[in-house]
Design an enzyme around this catalytic site. Sequence first.
Site, PDB file in Angstrom:
ATOM      1  N   GLY A  25      -4.811 -10.189  -3.725  1.00  0.00           N
ATOM      2  CA  GLY A  25      -5.269 -10.305  -2.659  1.00  0.00           C
ATOM      3  C   GLY A  25      -6.913  -9.901  -2.677  1.00  0.00           C
ATOM      4  N   SER A  26      -7.456 -10.006  -1.468  1.00  0.00           N
ATOM      5  CA  SER A  26      -8.900  -9.875  -1.340  1.00  0.00           C
ATOM      6  C   SER A  26      -8.994  -8.560  -2.242  1.00  0.00           C
ATOM      7  CB  SER A  26      -9.436 -10.182  -0.048  1.00  0.00           C
ATOM      8  OG  SER A  26      -8.705  -9.254   0.874  1.00  0.00           O
ATOM      9  N   GLU A  28      -8.012  -6.757  -4.600  1.00  0.00           N
ATOM     10  CA  GLU A  28      -7.724  -6.563  -5.961  1.00  0.00           C
ATOM     11  C   GLU A  28      -8.747  -7.510  -6.724  1.00  0.00           C
ATOM     12  OE1 GLU A  28      -5.183  -5.479  -3.302  1.00  0.00           O
ATOM     13  OE2 GLU A  28      -4.930  -7.504  -3.626  1.00  0.00           O
ATOM     14  N   GLU A  47       5.778 -10.189  -3.796  1.00  0.00           N
ATOM     15  CA  GLU A  47       5.490  -8.994  -4.278  1.00  0.00           C
ATOM     16  C   GLU A  47       6.605  -8.410  -4.971  1.00  0.00           C
ATOM     17  OE1 GLU A  47       3.875  -9.889  -1.789  1.00  0.00           O
ATOM     18  OE2 GLU A  47       1.807  -9.504  -1.873  1.00  0.00           O
ATOM     19  N   HIS A  70      -1.275  -5.902  -3.047  1.00  0.00           N
ATOM     20  CA  HIS A  70      -2.276  -6.152  -2.268  1.00  0.00           C
ATOM     21  C   HIS A  70      -1.952  -5.088  -1.110  1.00  0.00           C
ATOM     22  CE1 HIS A  70      -5.113  -7.691   0.191  1.00  0.00           C
ATOM     23  NE2 HIS A  70      -4.400  -8.571   1.036  1.00  0.00           N
ATOM     24  N   HIS A 277      30.493   5.012  -3.366  1.00  0.00           N
ATOM     25  CA  HIS A 277      30.205   3.988  -2.358  1.00  0.00           C
ATOM     26  C   HIS A 277      31.045   4.142  -0.847  1.00  0.00           C
ATOM     27  CE1 HIS A 277      28.093   0.347  -0.935  1.00  0.00           C
ATOM     28  NE2 HIS A 277      29.271  -0.530  -1.275  1.00  0.00           N
ATOM     29  N   GLY A 396      21.759  -1.294  -6.010  1.00  0.00           N
ATOM     30  CA  GLY A 396      22.495  -2.193  -4.983  1.00  0.00           C
ATOM     31  C   GLY A 396      21.755  -3.011  -3.979  1.00  0.00           C
TER      32      GLY A 396
END
Length: 522
Positions: A25-26, A28, A47, A70, A277, A396
């Site tokens: 993005g800008s 970076e 991402e 970003h 679980h 999971g």
Amino acid sequence: MTTVREAVLDLLRAFDMTTIFGNPGSTELPLFLDFPSDFDYVLGLHEGVVVAMADGYAQARRNASFINLHSAAGVGNAMGTIFTAYKNRTPLVITAGQQSRSILPFDPFLHSAQATELPKPYVKWSCEPARAEDVPLAIARGYYIAMQPPCGPVLISVPADDWSRACEPVEARRVGKLLRPDPDVMAEIAGALDAARRPAFVIGASVDRDGAWDDVVQLAERHKAGVWVAPMSGRCGFPEDHRQFMGFLPAIREKIVSMLGGYDCIFVIGAPAFTYHVEGFGPHLPPGAKLVQLTDDPQVAAWAPVGTAAVGSISLGVRELLARASPPARELPAPRAPLPRAEPSSPMSVAYVLQTLAEVRDPASIVVEESPSARPVMHKYLPMLQSETFYTMCSGGLGYSMPAAVGVALAKPQSKVIGLIGDGSSMYSIQALWTAAQLKLPITFVILNNRRYAALTEFAPTFGFKPEDPLAGTDLPDLDFVSLARGHACQGIRVSDPAKLAGVLREALASPVPILVDVEIA
């Protein structure tokens, strides 16, 4: 003096982290000015895909991956797979862009208001350096923390104007690991194993992560122990065709107690004791059984409800046990009953598909799996036989394994990688096909297509659903995976005839480029 950018790139070279995973993005862009020729940039189209690719790459290489996201938007998109990396104990150094320091007081567009808090609690450490000059030191510290067992992700927020600032270079250091388990506790574990009449081993993901596969096999053979795999394990730590292999424990307390009945000493190696679980009641162990545990995670040792736990390297701990005198003579446990063969049908059963895949694949090929409803069948019909040939998510959370297969294939270019993915799971990260196609990676994606979120349907009775009760939001009709593959520049083929399955799989596994096989199952 040098610049922050050059100091960081030099550090990454020293850490053998010259592959950067990202979706820029800008904020970076300054990192990529005059991008060096000895670095590779692996682009993911989301991402979450970026982090999962880096996760697979890091696990397969046994070294941290470097990720560039970003600002808050990118980190937010990636949080699902950051959570999975945390549960996978995968070392990741994540940098997130931030707006320039001079405009941060004005809440600028696309800034991250609380950049260090956003990824918590699923990073080991996060930092936005107080000065630009401190960015290389923060990244070095992040790497050392990420690589300390239990490994995990870290995040450093870097304002956009920091990269060009002058700073002193930072030399990479050798940082050791405090790994040896407490000798007194290990002696207690050894005594319990030696005194047992019928011991059982419960193997977790840390066995393979710590390179302890061969040593655990040797220790199990010495003690003539029955060997089980811990619930929800993201790696395989024992050959599943071994005479002493007993099977897989479910994440249900009462069933674990029942399946371990008759064992008087249960040694949990590289796993929690135990992952549950659903709500359970009663004891955590069979009557008369003693539990001992070796884990690389002090938190796991702390919350274990029963037993004695040693904390440290799985590999070093197991080798310490092997160095002791041989235990008393015991008989081998009774072997598992042989499985009946799965027969062809139309539509095909999951068992038949996985049995066929097991017969045509090379045992050294790597399976990266995410098909929750098919996993119990996979445990029976697609055995893992060698170390570092199985990866899945310990969290999971869906959306991990399709891009993780890309990362594993990047790290192990001489190995055949099979992405075994459910139709529902694949739609969380289908964009990974594009990266695989652009990099021409030899991955065979096998989509188990039952046109629904089958795991939910099968889990519903736990919460009181009857077979005839409707279950909202679980049907997935009309997904065309062949078209989706072609739309991402990847070959695709659909198979519904069981007579053609073996041939289609053989051809796909021989392909030097990625190919998707959409298998219609019952």
